[in-house]
Enzyme design. Structure first.
Site, PDB file in Angstrom:
ATOM      1  N   MET A 198       0.739  -1.283  -0.135  1.00 45.24           N
ATOM      2  CA  MET A 198      -0.002   0.041   0.098  1.00 45.24           C
ATOM      3  C   MET A 198       0.794   1.163   0.003  1.00 45.24           C
ATOM      4  O   MET A 198       2.025   1.165   0.725  1.00 45.24           O
ATOM      5  CB  MET A 198      -1.049  -0.045   1.208  1.00 45.24           C
ATOM      6  CG  MET A 198      -1.920   1.081   1.311  1.00 45.24           C
ATOM      7  SD  MET A 198      -2.821   1.107   2.710  1.00 45.24           S
ATOM      8  CE  MET A 198      -1.693   1.607   3.954  1.00 45.24           C
ATOM      9  N   CYS A 199       0.238   2.306  -0.577  1.00 41.30           N
ATOM     10  CA  CYS A 199       1.147   3.656  -0.812  1.00 41.30           C
ATOM     11  C   CYS A 199      -0.042   4.680  -0.310  1.00 41.30           C
ATOM     12  O   CYS A 199      -1.288   4.320   0.039  1.00 41.30           O
ATOM     13  CB  CYS A 199       1.866   3.804  -1.644  1.00 41.30           C
ATOM     14  SG  CYS A 199       1.027   3.967  -3.336  1.00 41.30           S
ATOM     15  N   LYS A 200       0.027   5.988  -0.845  1.00 44.40           N
ATOM     16  CA  LYS A 200      -0.838   6.791  -0.803  1.00 44.40           C
ATOM     17  C   LYS A 200      -2.002   6.433  -1.813  1.00 44.40           C
ATOM     18  O   LYS A 200      -3.265   6.668  -1.202  1.00 44.40           O
ATOM     19  CB  LYS A 200      -0.237   8.323  -1.003  1.00 44.40           C
ATOM     20  CG  LYS A 200      -1.473   9.386  -1.059  1.00 44.40           C
ATOM     21  CD  LYS A 200      -0.552  10.639  -1.160  1.00 44.40           C
ATOM     22  CE  LYS A 200      -1.801  11.941  -0.985  1.00 44.40           C
ATOM     23  NZ  LYS A 200      -1.289  13.073  -1.458  1.00 44.40           N
TER      24      LYS A 200
END
Length: 292
Positions: free
Chosen positions: A249-251
C-alpha cells in the site's frame, strides 16, 4: 554464468520492461522509478519476434536438463502447465537458422548431456538475446509469435522443447512462472482485516515515507519506505516470506505497484497492491483516517 542483478521499475507489466529491470533478481545500488519507454526488450528483431497472434500448433521435443544460474528462482517456483491468460513465464532459448539441422541436433544432445543452455545460447544463438544467455524475460499470452508461444506455454518447467518459427528453429525452456500483481479493493481489504487469522498470516506492507505514516496509517502494516529501498531490499526475503500473500500500500497506488512488481521479481508468489492506497481507504471505508 549470469551475474543476477535487479532494478526496481515503474512498469505496470513486467513484460514491458527491459531485461535489466525484470529478470535480474538481486539488488544494485540504483533505483529507477521513471516509467520505461515503449515496450522493448533488445532490438527491432525481437519486437517483431514478440508480435503476438493467436496460438497455432507446435513441434514438441522435451528433454530434461540441468539448470544452473537460476536455482533459487526455480526452487521458489510452483509450476502447472496450461494457458492461464494471466500467467507469466520466464523464458530462455537458443535460436538457429532453419538450415542448421546438424547443429540443432548436436545442441539438443549437449543440453541432454548436462550442458548449460546459457553457455550454448551465448555461443551459438543468432538471437540478440544471446548476450543474456538466451533470456527473453517474463512474458504472457499474446506477446510472442504463435508457434513459439504455443510451445512455451505448454512446456513443463525446466524441460527443453523445440519449435520452428519464421526466424528459425528454437530450443526453449521455461525457467519459472508467476501470477502478475493483483489489485485488492479497499472494501475487501477492510473486511479481511477483521479476521485475526488474516492479520496473522498476511504480510501488509506500507511503502510510504515516515512523515506520511505519521499523518495516516493502518494497523498491522510493516513500513518499508520506498526512498529507503537500498537499506531494506537486500534482506527482503529475511523480513518477508515469499510464500505468503503480500499486500502493498501507498498513498494512491503508484509506488505500491512498483514495489509489488519488484517483489514478484524476487520470487514472491502472491502479491497484491491496495487499489487507490490509503487515500481510497479513507474515502471509501474509514473517513476518520486523514487525507493529505
Amino acid at each position: 554464468m549470469f551475474r543476477v542483478t535487479g532494478i526496481l521499475s515503474a512498469a505496470s507489466s513486467p513484460a514491458a520492461a527491459s531485461f535489466s529491470a525484470v529478470l535480474r533478481l538481486s539488488i544494485v545500488p540504483s533505483l529507477a522509478i521513471a516509467s520505461p519507454p515503449h515496450p522493448r526488450w533488445f532490438s527491432t528483431f525481437s519486437r517483431s519476434f514478440l508480435g503476438g497472434r493467436k496460438l497455432q500448433s507446435r513441434i514438441p521435443s522435451p528433454y530434461p536438463i540441468r539448470l544452473s544460474g537460476f536455482s533459487d528462482l526455480k526452487a521458489r517456483a510452483s509450476f502447472s502447465s496450461g494457458s492461464n491468460p494471466t500467467r507469466e513465464i520466464l523464458v530462455q532459448h537458443v535460436l538457429l537458422k532453419e538450415g542448421d539441422s546438424a547443429l540443432f541436433a548436436e545442441l539438443q544432445k549437449r543440453i541432454l548431456d548436462g550442458e548449460d543452455m546459457s553457455d550454448l545460447a551465448a555461443e551459438y544463438s543468432i538471437c540478440p538475446s544471446k548476450k543474456d544467455g538466451g533470456l527473453l524475460g517474463w512474458v504472457k499470452l499474446g506477446q510472442m509469435v504463435p508457434e513459439f508461444e504455443e510451445a512455451a506455454f505448454k512446456a513443463e518447467l525446466n524441460h527443453v522443447v523445440t519449435c520452428k518459427t519464421q526466424f528459425g528453429w528454437h530450443l526453449l525452456q521455461v525457467l519459472s512462472e508467476r501470477e502478475p500483481v493483483k489489485d485488492i479493493q479497499v472494501e475487501e481489504l477492510h473486511s479481511k482485516m477483521q479476521d485475526l487469522v488474516f492479520m496473522e498470516e498476511a504480510q501488509l506492507v506500507d511503502v510510504r515515507e515516515p512523515d506520511e505514516i505519521a499523518k495516516a496509517s493502518l494497523p498491522g502494516f510493516q513500513v518499508f519506505p520506498l526512498r529507503q529501498f537500498e537499506s531494506w531490499a537486500p534482506e527482503i526475503t529475511s523480513k518477508l516470506n515469499p510464500d505468503k500473500d503480500t499486500f502493498a500500500m501507498c498513498k494512491a497506488g503508484g509506488r505500491s505497484l512498483n514495489v509489488a512488481n519488484w517483489l514478484l521479481s524476487q520470487g514472491f508468489k502472491s502479491v497484491y497492491t491496495v487499489a487507490g492506497g490509503i487515500q481510497a481507504y479513507s474515502l471509501k471505508v474509514d473517513p476518520s483516517i486523514p487525507t493529505y
